[in-house]
Design an enzyme around this catalytic site. Structure first.
Site, PDB file in Angstrom:
ATOM      1  N   GLY A   1      50.326  59.007  59.685  1.00  0.00           N
ATOM      2  CA  GLY A   1      51.155  60.209  59.677  1.00  0.00           C
ATOM      3  C   GLY A   1      50.714  61.328  58.776  1.00  0.00           C
TER       4      GLY A   1
ATOM      5  N   GLY B   1      45.535  58.608  62.268  1.00  0.00           N
ATOM      6  CA  GLY B   1      45.058  59.169  63.532  1.00  0.00           C
ATOM      7  C   GLY B   1      44.723  60.635  63.385  1.00  0.00           C
TER       8      GLY B   1
ATOM      9  CB  CYS C   1      54.770  77.675  88.186  1.00  0.00           C
ATOM     10  SG  CYS C   1      53.630  78.617  89.197  1.00  0.00           S
ATOM     11  CD  GLU C   2      57.851  74.241  84.211  1.00  0.00           C
ATOM     12  OE1 GLU C   2      58.856  74.744  83.656  1.00  0.00           O
ATOM     13  OE2 GLU C   2      57.918  73.328  85.051  1.00  0.00           O
TER      14      GLU C   2
END
Length: 400
Positions: free
Chosen positions: A224, A260, A327-328
């Site tokens: 994290g 990560g 298309c958003e």
């Protein structure tokens, strides 16, 4: 990096990863815990490109996996089974079966119910399942609510009282072997104090397990750690390691770190070309060939990646949104950023895109996912080809 030549050679949108920086970041974690038993299990969810995993395997990395697909990919990349952990709140029975069959290091468990399922499957296989329990310490990680995982309102882990019952149960089971304890309070963490507060709480619990006669060998501190997307002050790895170790006085378990983003995040850039501009009376838009299906973080988390138009860094800038062809209305890569006037073909660079970029991409709107390129000592190597349109429907079956 010559981004123009890379964009011309591999087309856009495109992900580019600096493997030399990747190596530096990974070894930074190993060095931070030097002198103590430790295992750096790279979190595949951040970026699971097979070449990237193989490169990390060559440096001694383990793997933190959250699906059986990630477990299989880690093994394929050459990460030894004894360095692989299987975490996640929703493991299916078939995934548990496969993980036990592969004989990986251990499974991080999220509930009493899950532990009993693991025990049942282990009994069917005639095996002892190595397990760890994820403890939810109820600590506010002070991060975006979507990536906070250490509060009781989150779905992850169990309360300490429940965890204690699970360990006592495991101690009496012929098919369970409790070898670790685990916590992870969230992602993109830039404050050390919540991590150390959680570590102290779980370390005290760990010591109580030892007092009960449990041979718990691994202290899994999750991951994290954040990176500097917008100039955040990141946690020094030395301070992080020393802080964790300070909570484990008089104990010497093997520390497992599931990093990560901090390993791969600042190694990658996302390249996209300008298609054109449009404006209305209220807003200016730069339209690019990349979109939310390629880089989801801005839409999903309102995340911000520093961006610039290559070759125009010093030109006058005005506010705009950088948007794609999806298309958003939520399809944007940046909102209200200062950018110079752009022309079709200009190259826009988005930094710190190595983590949760390609791994969260999709084929929404029947769009192909980008290629991925590694730079090793400055030399480019294609590590994933751009998808073809035909591949998107290759597995679809026609109605008879």
């Amino acid at each position: 990096m010559d981004f123009h030549s890379l964009a011309q050679r591999y087309q856009t949108p495109l992900y580019v990863y600096d493997f030399d920086k990747l190596k530096e970041n990974f070894l930074g974690f190993k060095d931070a815990f030097a002198g103590r038993k430790s295992l750096i299990c790279y979190a595949l969810k951040a970026n699971s490109n097979l070449s990237l995993l193989s490169f990390l395997a060559s440096l001694g990395a383990g793997a933190d996996c959250v699906s059986i697909g990630e477990v299989k990919k880690a093994l394929l990349a050459g990460i030894p089974k004894y360095k692989i952990i299987f975490s996640g709140v929703g493991k299916r029975d078939d995934e548990i079966y496969e993980a036990l069959r592969e004989d990986i290091l251990f499974l991080n468990l999220e509930s009493f119910e899950e532990m009993k399922r693991v025990e049942k499957i282990a009994k069917e296989l005639g095996k002892r399942a190595r397990i760890s329990v994820r403890v939810n310490p109820n600590i506010d990680a002070k991060t975006h609510p979507y990536i906070s995982t250490g509060l009781y309102e989150n779905k992850f882990g169990v309360e300490i009282e429940v965890a204690k019952e699970m360990y006592i149960y495991a101690k009496t089971s012929s098919f369970l072997e409790a070898v670790g304890v685990h916590f992870h309070i969230g992602s993109q963490l830039c404050e050390l104090s919540p991590i150390l507060e959680a570590s102290q709480k779980v370390a005290d619990f760990y010591k109580s397990l030892l007092a009960l006669g449990l041979e718990v060998k691994f202290f899994d501190i999750g991951g994290g750690l954040g990176i500097a997307y917008e100039g955040e002050e990141i946690i020094p790895l030395y301070d992080y390691a020393q802080g964790i170790l300070s909570t484990l006085k008089d104990c010497e378990p093997t520390i497992i770190c599931e990093a990560g983003r901090r390993i791969v995040g600042d190694c990658g850039v996302f390249l996209t070309k300008v298609i054109g501009e449009k404006s209305n009376s209220h807003k200016r838009f730069i339209i690019v060939d990349g979109a939310m299906n390629d880089l989801m973080r801005p839409t999903l988390y309102q995340a911000k990646h520093h961006s610039y138009i290559l070759g125009k860094e010093n030109e006058p800038k005005t506010p705009c949104d950088i948007v794609g062809a999806i298309c958003e209305s939520g399809d944007f890569l940046a909102k209200n950023v200062l950018m110079p006037s752009s022309e079709s073909g200009d190259l826009v660079v988005f930094e710190n895109a190595g983590a949760y970029g390609y791994s969260m991409s999709s084929n929404y709107n029947t769009r192909t996912r980008p290629a991925e390129v590694a730079l090793i000592e400055g030399n480019p190597k294609l590590i994933k080809a751009r998808e073809s349109l035909e591949s998107l429907w290759a597995n679809e079956l026609e109605l008879l």
